[in-house]
Design an enzyme around this catalytic site. Structure first.
Site, PDB file in Angstrom:
ATOM      1  CG  ASP A  37      -2.230   0.726   1.025  1.00 45.40           C
ATOM      2  OD1 ASP A  37      -2.206   1.864   0.530  1.00 45.40           O
ATOM      3  OD2 ASP A  37      -3.280   0.142   1.345  1.00 45.40           O
ATOM      4  CG  ASN A  90      -8.378  -4.151  -2.334  1.00 43.16           C
ATOM      5  OD1 ASN A  90      -9.593  -4.165  -2.518  1.00 43.16           O
ATOM      6  ND2 ASN A  90      -7.816  -3.425  -1.370  1.00 43.16           N
ATOM      7  CE1 TYR A 156     -13.928   3.164  -7.694  1.00 47.33           C
ATOM      8  CE2 TYR A 156     -16.190   2.663  -8.304  1.00 47.33           C
ATOM      9  CZ  TYR A 156     -15.077   2.403  -7.540  1.00 47.33           C
ATOM     10  OH  TYR A 156     -15.103   1.389  -6.624  1.00 47.33           O
ATOM     11  CE  LYS A 160     -12.678  -0.104  -8.842  1.00 47.96           C
ATOM     12  NZ  LYS A 160     -11.586  -0.906  -8.225  1.00 47.96           N
ATOM     13  CB  ILE A 189     -17.733  -2.829   1.205  1.00 48.15           C
ATOM     14  CG1 ILE A 189     -18.073  -3.712  -0.010  1.00 48.15           C
ATOM     15  CG2 ILE A 189     -17.222  -3.678   2.362  1.00 48.15           C
ATOM     16  CD1 ILE A 189     -19.183  -4.709   0.208  1.00 48.15           C
ATOM     17  CB  THR A 191     -14.257   0.506   3.000  1.00 48.39           C
ATOM     18  OG1 THR A 191     -14.834   1.380   2.018  1.00 48.39           O
ATOM     19  CG2 THR A 191     -14.529  -0.948   2.625  1.00 48.39           C
TER      20      THR A 191
END
Length: 249
Positions: A37, A90, A156, A160, A189, A191
């Site tokens: 990361d 991810n 985005y 994707k 989700i 997050t």
């Protein structure tokens, strides 16, 4: 999933959210994990949690848009743990909320760089290492935005959708060589990215989700690890939607 025991996994965007949950699940199954990361502090915290629980993990600071850094990430996995068996690409960002004609070009370029180029560069390095090691499994993180459109999120959504195209193509190219490539399309989700959204939007999303709640990072992590396991040995080129029924309406 005993076959994950003693395996080696890389998880990009592994510091928080879905990535952290995925890294921890790999470690729970006995795999050694490279947590990668740009977020150093949280990444090191994730590694510490894994180690404290008796697992094996290493943190690598990496910009997934930089091929040299990505190569170094894979080399760390190989040099530290002896190979590479699993990878979950991810790392991703949402970018700015603007209609298509108002989207700044620099925002488009940044989102495409991280979300699409980052997956492409990651797969290149990961596949090479897996081929040398006799095969493996890759999971790329797409989104329900890879299945349907969302207003004001052109970069985005495009990125994707592109991840699904990369996944399908690579799966065709490398299945016979023993490398399976799949994607996951999470819904909304719980997050840090979602938590930064205004509460009204979150409540609207929950109301539009048949199951009636946000997803948990662990639910996506569980699916990612399953896709890397022998239990999913006949699954490749798939885009698994995990969204509480959102796109089924």
């Amino acid at each position: 999933m005993s076959e994950l025991q003693d395996g080696v996994a890389i998880v990009t965007g592994g510091s928080t959210g879905i990535g952290a949950a995925t890294a921890k699940r790999f470690a729970d199954e006995g795999a050694s994990v490279v947590v990668a990361d740009v977020n150093v502090e949280d990444g090191e915290d994730t590694v510490a949690e894994i180690v404290d629980a008796g697992g094996e993990a290493t943190f690598v600071e990496v910009d997934v848009t930089d091929p040299a850094e990505v190569e170094a990430m894979v080399e760390t996995a190989v040099d530290t743990y002896g190979g590479l068996d699993f990878a979950v690409n991810n790392a991703g960002i949402e970018g700015e909320n603007e209609p298509t004609s108002d989207q700044p070009l620099d925002n488009w370029e940044q989102v495409i760089d991280v979300n699409l180029k980052g997956v492409f560069v990651g797969m290149q390095a990961e596949i090479d290492a897996m081929l040398e090691d006799g095969g493996g499994a890759i999971v790329n993180m797409s989104s329900i935005a890879g299945q349907v459109g969302f207003p004001n999120l052109t970069p985005y959504v495009a990125s994707k959708h592109g991840v699904i195209g990369l996944t399908k193509t690579a799966s065709l190219e490398y299945s016979e060589a023993g490398v399976r490539v799949n994607a996951i399309c999470p819904g909304v989700i719980e997050t840090p990215m979602v938590e930064a959204t205004d509460q009204a939007s979150i409540e609207q999303t929950i109301a539009a989700t048949p199951i009636g709640r946000l997803g948990e990072p662990s639910e996506i992590g569980d699916a990612a690890v399953w896709l890397c396991s022998e239990e999913a040995s006949f699954v490749t080129g798939e885009s698994l939607v995990i969204d509480g029924g959102y796109v089924s309406q």
